[in-house]
Design a protein around this motif. Structure first.
Motif, short mmCIF file in Angstrom:
data_model
loop_
_atom_site.label_atom_id
_atom_site.label_comp_id
_atom_site.label_asym_id
_atom_site.label_seq_id
_atom_site.Cartn_x
_atom_site.Cartn_y
_atom_site.Cartn_z
N ASN A 2 0.98 -1.50 -0.11
CA ASN A 2 -0.15 -0.13 -0.11
C ASN A 2 0.74 1.25 -0.05
OD1 ASN A 2 -1.45 2.34 1.26
ND2 ASN A 2 -2.21 1.80 2.91
N SER A 58 -0.57 5.29 2.27
CA SER A 58 -0.63 4.93 3.79
C SER A 58 0.28 4.12 4.70
CB SER A 58 -2.06 5.26 4.75
OG SER A 58 -2.64 4.21 4.23
N TRP A 59 1.06 4.46 5.50
CA TRP A 59 1.71 4.19 6.71
C TRP A 59 1.41 2.46 7.28
CZ3 TRP A 59 7.66 4.71 8.18
CH2 TRP A 59 7.85 5.32 6.86
N THR A 60 1.47 1.64 6.59
CA THR A 60 1.06 0.32 7.29
C THR A 60 1.60 0.16 8.78
OG1 THR A 60 2.84 -0.99 6.08
CG2 THR A 60 0.47 -0.62 4.97
N GLY A 100 4.43 -6.98 5.91
CA GLY A 100 3.35 -7.04 6.82
C GLY A 100 1.97 -8.18 6.43
N ASP A 154 -1.47 -8.59 6.15
CA ASP A 154 -2.81 -8.37 5.76
C ASP A 154 -3.23 -9.02 5.02
OD1 ASP A 154 -4.76 -6.90 5.64
OD2 ASP A 154 -3.24 -5.06 5.23
N SER A 171 -4.61 -7.24 1.91
CA SER A 171 -3.74 -6.89 0.93
C SER A 171 -2.82 -8.34 0.36
CB SER A 171 -2.85 -6.22 1.58
OG SER A 171 -1.75 -7.35 1.95
N PRO A 175 -0.67 -8.04 12.14
CA PRO A 175 -1.07 -6.75 11.68
C PRO A 175 -1.25 -5.95 12.80
CG PRO A 175 -2.56 -8.37 11.08
CD PRO A 175 -1.09 -9.40 11.83
N SER A 197 3.53 -2.65 15.49
CA SER A 197 4.52 -1.76 14.69
C SER A 197 5.19 -0.55 15.10
CB SER A 197 3.59 -0.61 14.60
OG SER A 197 2.47 -0.03 15.96
#
Length: 274
Positions: free
Chosen positions: A10, A13-15, A113, A115, A118, A142, A145
């Motif tokens: 993505n 935006s930051w995941t 990551g 998810d 995605s 998920p 961070s």
């Protein structure tokens, strides 16, 4: 561990996974490279079958590429704000595993990551990237961070994959406050002609100035993944280091295996090496 590569499925935006990668770069005063891969239109449709459709897809992907490239300044500024010594945003076109394998040639570790929503975030897709990137990989769940490694658990079954994973994780182990070796049954090796040197994990780690705790796991091959995660949770581990796909990946996904289980179920980051 100075060069951290992170796949950005993505770019808008930051995941949590990208934030983890930036934190890892900060912990080692290292460099973060984020890469977003745009699919090649020729991988999606043949120019001989539907030239008009191909033309429309080319234009749509061109716009996607322009939007992704425009994120460069924002990404690099955010990475530095999160503590990375330096940062670079890359946009490429092609097959994701091939692109990551290429750019991985000058990086130390790849952060991915998990998810399910995605394109490349499902457990099965992540397994494909772990195998084909030819890099040590950190797979984040998920909800994670923050790059913490106060307590690190090592999944140990005497396999070459486990040795490679532990060797690649040495910089992280050197910074850990506690290391717990979770020892399972040695994997059965095929009969071969010849003799190979034995590898003693305790001697190897002590040679690097690392002191570890040992914990035996009594679990069958079918239950090894669940046993590893349970033991890592009981140790309050922040990271689980283990070899990936000690047997054929087809067998892992059809009949089950430790790698398959932990990729799908882990609640802490995984440090994997095939």
């Amino acid at each position: 561990m100075k060069d951290i590569l992170a796949h950005a499925d993505n770019y808008s935006s930051w995941t949590p996974g990208m934030e983890y990668a930036a934190g890892l770069a900060a912990a080692f005063s290292g460099h973060l490279t984020g890469v977003h891969v745009v699919a090649s239109p020729y991988m999606m449709v043949s120019p001989y079958d539907a030239p008009q459709l191909l033309s429309r897809i080319v234009e749509e992907l061109r716009q996607v590429k322009e939007e992704a490239c425009a994120r460069r300044s924002a990404f690099e500024a955010q990475a530095r704000a999160l503590g990375a010594r330096s940062a670079l945003w890359e946009v490429a076109e092609g097959d994701v595993p091939d692109v990551l394998a290429r750019i991985g040639n000058w990086h130390d570790v790849l952060v991915l990551g998990r998810d399910e929503k995605s394109n490349w975030g499902s457990a099965q897709a992540l397994g494909n990237l772990v195998l084909r990137s030819h890099l040590p990989c950190i797979v984040t769940p998920p909800t994670c961070s923050t790059a913490r490694a106060q307590c690190v658990a090592l999944g140990w079954n005497h396999s070459p994959e486990a040795i490679r994973a532990i060797h690649a994780a040495l910089p992280i182990l050197a910074a850990a406050g506690r290391i717990v070796v979770l020892s399972g049954k040695p994997r059965e090796q095929p009969l071969t002609v010849g003799w190979k040197p034995e590898f003693d994990l305790g001697t190897y780690l002590r040679g690097h100035g690392l002191h570890v705790e040992d914990r035996e796991l009594d679990a069958s091959d079918a239950d090894a993944g669940a046993a590893l995660l349970e033991a890592a949770s009981e140790c309050r581990a922040d990271l689980l280091v283990m070899g990936a796909y000690g047997r054929a990946r087809f067998s892992e996904w059809i009949f089950g295996g430790a790698t398959r289980h932990v990729l799908a179920q882990a609640r802490i980051p995984l440090f994997l090496r095939h």
